[in-house]
Design an enzyme around this catalytic site. Structure first.
Site, PDB file in Angstrom:
ATOM      1  N   TYR A 133     -12.735   3.963   3.718  1.00 29.39           N
ATOM      2  CA  TYR A 133     -13.584   3.027   4.462  1.00 29.39           C
ATOM      3  C   TYR A 133     -13.368   3.097   5.968  1.00 29.39           C
ATOM      4  O   TYR A 133     -13.951   2.310   6.713  1.00 29.39           O
ATOM      5  CB  TYR A 133     -13.382   1.591   3.960  1.00 29.39           C
ATOM      6  CG  TYR A 133     -12.079   0.931   4.354  1.00 29.39           C
ATOM      7  CD1 TYR A 133     -11.992   0.140   5.499  1.00 29.39           C
ATOM      8  CD2 TYR A 133     -10.936   1.079   3.581  1.00 29.39           C
ATOM      9  CE1 TYR A 133     -10.811  -0.484   5.869  1.00 29.39           C
ATOM     10  CE2 TYR A 133      -9.753   0.465   3.935  1.00 29.39           C
ATOM     11  CZ  TYR A 133      -9.694  -0.317   5.078  1.00 29.39           C
ATOM     12  OH  TYR A 133      -8.521  -0.914   5.444  1.00 29.39           O
TER      13      TYR A 133
ATOM     14  N   ASN B 169      -0.534  -3.813  -5.887  1.00 28.59           N
ATOM     15  CA  ASN B 169      -0.942  -3.866  -4.483  1.00 28.59           C
ATOM     16  C   ASN B 169      -0.901  -5.286  -3.919  1.00 28.59           C
ATOM     17  O   ASN B 169      -1.190  -5.490  -2.747  1.00 28.59           O
ATOM     18  CB  ASN B 169      -2.339  -3.256  -4.283  1.00 28.59           C
ATOM     19  CG  ASN B 169      -3.450  -4.229  -4.642  1.00 28.59           C
ATOM     20  OD1 ASN B 169      -3.302  -5.039  -5.565  1.00 28.59           O
ATOM     21  ND2 ASN B 169      -4.566  -4.156  -3.944  1.00 28.59           N
TER      22      ASN B 169
ATOM     23  N   ASP C  87      -6.913  -3.675  -6.564  1.00 30.61           N
ATOM     24  CA  ASP C  87      -7.707  -2.468  -6.318  1.00 30.61           C
ATOM     25  C   ASP C  87      -8.703  -2.243  -7.453  1.00 30.61           C
ATOM     26  O   ASP C  87      -9.850  -1.840  -7.231  1.00 30.61           O
ATOM     27  CB  ASP C  87      -6.807  -1.238  -6.199  1.00 30.61           C
ATOM     28  CG  ASP C  87      -6.052  -1.170  -4.886  1.00 30.61           C
ATOM     29  OD1 ASP C  87      -6.551  -1.743  -3.887  1.00 30.61           O
ATOM     30  OD2 ASP C  87      -4.969  -0.566  -4.853  1.00 30.61           O
TER      31      ASP C  87
ATOM     32  N   GLY D   2     -16.805   2.907   0.984  1.00 31.53           N
ATOM     33  CA  GLY D   2     -15.547   2.297   0.567  1.00 31.53           C
ATOM     34  C   GLY D   2     -15.328   0.890   1.090  1.00 31.53           C
ATOM     35  O   GLY D   2     -14.339   0.246   0.727  1.00 31.53           O
TER      36      GLY D   2
ATOM     37  N   THR E  39       0.840  -1.191   0.000  1.00 27.86           N
ATOM     38  CA  THR E  39       0.000   0.000   0.000  1.00 27.86           C
ATOM     39  C   THR E  39       0.881   1.249   0.000  1.00 27.86           C
ATOM     40  O   THR E  39       2.104   1.176  -0.133  1.00 27.86           O
ATOM     41  CB  THR E  39      -0.990  -0.038   1.193  1.00 27.86           C
ATOM     42  OG1 THR E  39      -1.958   0.996   1.020  1.00 27.86           O
ATOM     43  CG2 THR E  39      -0.285   0.124   2.532  1.00 27.86           C
TER      44      THR E  39
ATOM     45  N   GLY F 169      -4.237   9.938  -7.234  1.00 26.43           N
ATOM     46  CA  GLY F 169      -3.140   9.181  -6.637  1.00 26.43           C
ATOM     47  C   GLY F 169      -3.239   7.701  -6.965  1.00 26.43           C
ATOM     48  O   GLY F 169      -3.883   7.308  -7.944  1.00 26.43           O
ATOM     49  N   GLY F 170      -2.606   6.856  -6.125  1.00 29.42           N
ATOM     50  CA  GLY F 170      -2.600   5.421  -6.393  1.00 29.42           C
ATOM     51  C   GLY F 170      -3.992   4.820  -6.422  1.00 29.42           C
ATOM     52  O   GLY F 170      -4.337   4.079  -7.346  1.00 29.42           O
TER      53      GLY F 170
ATOM     54  N   LYS G 135       3.300   1.418  -3.855  1.00 30.17           N
ATOM     55  CA  LYS G 135       2.652   0.673  -4.945  1.00 30.17           C
ATOM     56  C   LYS G 135       3.362   0.832  -6.287  1.00 30.17           C
ATOM     57  O   LYS G 135       3.340  -0.097  -7.103  1.00 30.17           O
ATOM     58  CB  LYS G 135       1.185   1.099  -5.087  1.00 30.17           C
ATOM     59  CG  LYS G 135       0.298   0.645  -3.951  1.00 30.17           C
ATOM     60  CD  LYS G 135      -1.138   1.074  -4.189  1.00 30.17           C
ATOM     61  CE  LYS G 135      -2.041   0.668  -3.039  1.00 30.17           C
ATOM     62  NZ  LYS G 135      -3.443   1.028  -3.283  1.00 30.17           N
TER      63      LYS G 135
END
Length: 291
Positions: free
Chosen positions: A230, A95, A110, A251, A70, A136-137, A74
């Site tokens: 989440y 990931n 993901d 999430g 994470t 972002g990622g 990544k």
């Protein structure tokens, strides 16, 4: 004889509150597996993100079966692997790393995790004009998922103009010219006035970053709102959107489905995602997240 003992881990920064160990270990217990999930926190170890290659090699040599990766590792991990699954290569982020016969292969769950969650939670919403906040990622994975699900056009909004432009260019190369555009937050009022829905993929709303990612008056009942955060399951954005009558997606589903996909890669066993969805509601509640 099928393997029934597994050692896996998570490499990242500040990962102490992660629910991944509990999600994986609970499902493994139900399947009668011996399964240990370790946190490998670079902040605790006092090493830089660039050390991810050394950590991956150490885990392989110590007999780990796989790793989750994470933030902020990544992208950095990609140069330290023997092979990449097509989705991870297209996305430019990994990931999940699986060790097999001394080789390390990178995957990205993901993308599949968000796609599965969205298809389950918002199955019939319009997808012609989608706005995504965050490049972002997580944002890259979510944008790939939205276009894979058939979104007509995804406009990626990020405070870093170069980052949104680069992601849009990558998406257009992969999905076809004109499917994505990149811009900055000053365009949000005009974009949301015409959008079918918005995907939120920034840290705003997390326990450590409370608040709304944009002014509440930009929401309207016709917009659907999908969240990547989440922890907590109900962010201020979702609470505000639901009060207006928007269709929403928390999430938790992405967290569960990406974990289920990683579990399958690590073990070769089929996880029960429905049970895991129950787990995350209980676990998020246990740590004090508002429902």
């Amino acid at each position: 004889m099928a393997k029934d003992s597994f050692l896996v881990g998570l490499i990242g920064a500040g990962i102490g509150p992660s629910l991944s160990p509990a999600l994986h270990e609970r499902e493994a217990d139900r399947q009668g597996l011996r399964y240990v999930y370790r946190l490998i926190d670079i902040d605790v170890l006092g090493v830089r993100p660039e050390a991810v290659g050394d950590l991956v090699r150490a885990a392989r040599d110590l007999g780990f079966d796989g790793l989750n990766i994470t933030h902020p590792c990544k992208q950095l991990v990609m140069g330290h692997l023997d092979a990449l699954a097509p989705q991870a290569e297209a996305l430019g982020a990994v990931n999940t790393v699986v060790f097999e016969n001394g080789r390390a292969t990178g995957h990205n769950t993901d993308v599949t995790g968000f796609a599965a969650s969205f298809a389950r939670g918002l199955p019939d919403v319009p997808l012609e004009r989608v706005v995504q906040l965050g490049a972002g990622g997580a944002g890259a994975a979510v944008a790939h998922a939205m276009l894979t699900l058939g979104a007509g056009r995804v406009t990626v909004v990020d405070a870093l103009a170069d980052r949104s432009a680069e992601l849009a260019a990558s998406l257009n190369r992969h999905f076809g010219e004109g499917r994505a555009a990149g811009t900055t937050p000053d365009r949000l009022p005009r974009l949301l006035a015409d959008a079918d829905g918005i995907v939120h993929a920034t840290p705003t709303g997390m326990a450590a970053h409370p608040g709304l990612p944009f002014p509440a008056d930009l929401l309207r009942p016709e917009l659907w709102v999908a969240e990547v955060v989440y922890r907590p399951l109900e962010t201020e954005l979702l609470r505000t959107a639901r009060a207006l009558g928007c269709a929403t997606l928390d999430g938790g589903g992405m967290a569960v489905f990406q974990a289920a996909d990683a579990f399958r890669l690590f073990t070769g066993r089929e996880p029960d995602a429905a049970r895991m969805l129950g787990d995350i509601e209980e676990l998020a509640g246990v740590v004090g997240a508002p429902k």
